[in-house]
Write a protein that holds these residues in place. Sequence first.
Motif, short mmCIF file in Angstrom:
data_model
loop_
_atom_site.label_atom_id
_atom_site.label_comp_id
_atom_site.label_asym_id
_atom_site.label_seq_id
_atom_site.Cartn_x
_atom_site.Cartn_y
_atom_site.Cartn_z
N LEU A 71 -14.32 -9.58 -1.99
CA LEU A 71 -15.15 -8.70 -1.17
C LEU A 71 -14.66 -8.62 0.26
O LEU A 71 -14.67 -7.56 0.90
N ALA A 72 -14.21 -9.77 0.80
CA ALA A 72 -13.71 -9.79 2.17
C ALA A 72 -12.39 -9.02 2.29
O ALA A 72 -12.12 -8.40 3.32
N ALA A 73 -11.57 -9.07 1.24
CA ALA A 73 -10.30 -8.35 1.26
C ALA A 73 -10.48 -6.86 1.05
O ALA A 73 -9.60 -6.06 1.39
N PHE A 74 -11.63 -6.47 0.52
CA PHE A 74 -11.89 -5.07 0.19
C PHE A 74 -11.74 -4.16 1.41
O PHE A 74 -11.10 -3.10 1.34
N PHE A 75 -12.32 -4.57 2.53
CA PHE A 75 -12.37 -3.68 3.70
C PHE A 75 -11.01 -3.47 4.36
O PHE A 75 -10.63 -2.33 4.62
N PRO A 76 -10.22 -4.54 4.65
CA PRO A 76 -8.90 -4.27 5.22
C PRO A 76 -7.97 -3.52 4.28
O PRO A 76 -7.16 -2.70 4.72
N VAL A 77 -8.09 -3.76 2.96
CA VAL A 77 -7.26 -3.04 2.00
C VAL A 77 -7.64 -1.57 1.98
O VAL A 77 -6.76 -0.68 2.00
N ARG A 78 -8.92 -1.29 1.95
CA ARG A 78 -9.37 0.11 1.92
C ARG A 78 -8.93 0.84 3.17
O ARG A 78 -8.51 2.01 3.12
N SER A 79 -9.02 0.16 4.33
CA SER A 79 -8.61 0.78 5.59
C SER A 79 -7.14 1.13 5.58
O SER A 79 -6.73 2.22 6.03
N THR A 80 -6.31 0.24 5.06
CA THR A 80 -4.86 0.49 5.03
C THR A 80 -4.50 1.60 4.07
O THR A 80 -3.61 2.42 4.34
N LEU A 81 -5.21 1.67 2.95
CA LEU A 81 -4.88 2.68 1.94
C LEU A 81 -5.31 4.08 2.34
O LEU A 81 -4.97 5.06 1.66
N LYS A 82 -6.07 4.20 3.42
CA LYS A 82 -6.41 5.52 3.92
C LYS A 82 -5.20 6.21 4.54
O LYS A 82 -5.16 7.43 4.69
N LEU A 83 -4.19 5.40 4.95
CA LEU A 83 -2.98 5.95 5.54
C LEU A 83 -2.12 6.62 4.47
O LEU A 83 -2.09 6.20 3.31
N GLN A 84 -1.42 7.66 4.88
CA GLN A 84 -0.45 8.28 3.99
C GLN A 84 0.76 7.35 3.84
O GLN A 84 1.03 6.53 4.72
N PRO A 85 1.51 7.44 2.71
CA PRO A 85 2.63 6.53 2.50
C PRO A 85 3.62 6.50 3.66
O PRO A 85 4.05 5.42 4.09
N TYR A 86 3.98 7.68 4.21
CA TYR A 86 4.96 7.69 5.29
C TYR A 86 4.41 7.06 6.55
O TYR A 86 5.14 6.41 7.31
N GLU A 87 3.06 7.21 6.77
CA GLU A 87 2.46 6.58 7.93
C GLU A 87 2.45 5.05 7.80
O GLU A 87 2.70 4.31 8.76
N ALA A 88 2.17 4.56 6.60
CA ALA A 88 2.16 3.13 6.36
C ALA A 88 3.56 2.54 6.55
O ALA A 88 3.74 1.46 7.14
N ILE A 89 4.60 3.31 6.06
CA ILE A 89 5.98 2.81 6.20
C ILE A 89 6.36 2.78 7.68
O ILE A 89 6.97 1.82 8.16
N ARG A 90 5.99 3.82 8.41
CA ARG A 90 6.35 3.89 9.82
C ARG A 90 5.66 2.79 10.62
O ARG A 90 6.29 2.13 11.44
N GLU A 91 4.36 2.56 10.36
CA GLU A 91 3.64 1.52 11.09
C GLU A 91 4.15 0.13 10.69
O GLU A 91 4.15 -0.81 11.51
N GLY A 92 4.56 -0.02 9.44
CA GLY A 92 5.08 -1.30 9.00
C GLY A 92 6.42 -1.64 9.64
O GLY A 92 6.79 -2.81 9.73
N GLU A 93 7.18 -0.62 10.05
CA GLU A 93 8.49 -0.86 10.68
C GLU A 93 8.37 -1.18 12.15
O GLU A 93 9.32 -1.63 12.77
#
Length: 402
Positions: A379-401
Amino acid sequence: MKKLSTVAWRSLKRKISRTVLLSGSAAITAFILFASYFFVLSMERSIEASSSRLGASLMVVPKGFGAQAGDMIISGTPTKFYMPESILDKVRTISEVEIASPQLYLETVSTVCCQTAGNFPVVAYDPETDFTLKNWTAADKKVGKYDLIAGAEAGGKNYIYHFDNEYMQEWITLFGKDFILKNMIFPTGMGTDRTLFITLDAARELNHKDSKLDFPENSISIILVKTKPGMEEFVKRQIERMNLEVDVVKGSGLQETVNKQIFPVKMMSYMMIGLVLIMSALQVMTMFTALISERRKEIGMLRAMGASRAVTFRLLLMEAGFASVIGAAIGSLLAGAALYDNRILLLQLLQLPMLFPDWVTGFFIGAGTTAATALIAVLAAFFPVRSTLKLQPYEAIREGEQ
């Protein structure tokens, strides 16, 4: 789902440091939860036993001895008084009486019990019907005819730290007969602490002048009565109407008093458990937020390769669940082993009559603790995971770099 769980498991094995971090956090949480609930349950069992011991609804004694009965449910008084045992059968005919158990006051003897010398009153009781002593003894053991139970100040304190050692035996000679110490009663702060308890069958067999034990045949001293809830006054009047030449003394309501006094302690204990759960959830949430931030590029690449948002979501929660289950199981096992292996030491340190749960109950506590810890982590992991998955794939890759 099977393939997804395999991927999640491989991900955990690939990142050992991350897995150890998550599992370690869950292990600490489970350890604290197990220990906390273990002590709360032990305390509740002690309170239940205390309430049973002190909570006899009524006491029936010979006429004129009602004042001496007082509030002592299990009395260590050396005063001897007797009434016909037939009164017990008449009391049991009242349908509102759940249990009626007799006791017989015998002699005060000078003896040595468990390296403790003194003058100890001896009381005979019926182990088959007893609902007071058995709820306050150190262990649940079958009582034989010549088995003896000692109060804390009658040598019981020296025996308590060895009561689970079946090879330790202490023999005591009473009225010309050898008795074996079978159990002890936790400290009560009353005359019970200096009392030795033997069975009624043994007392009646030894009832002859040569043993210095001489009391009327077929007699008892007191009847402890447990009535159906709320029927104390009714049963009291019923016994009085029988004209049995007895005094009927109501219990002092100590069971309700003890429950009221202990309620704040119980609430405080449950509040502590609640705080541990909240702190654990916040800790896991913070930790997972940091871990997810580090894995944004990995998550973005996974999404870019065709994994749907739902599949990625389940994968990450599975990782959190697997790591938490492993850690919580280890934490619960360590807590259980530490508490059970050191239960005698805990009794010595705390000096409290803690009635520890058995192994089966401990197993269920561990299983419940593991499940609760894993659920909190997911349950605690649910919220940060959901927040991250709202990003588009290219946005997640760019922020991860970055």
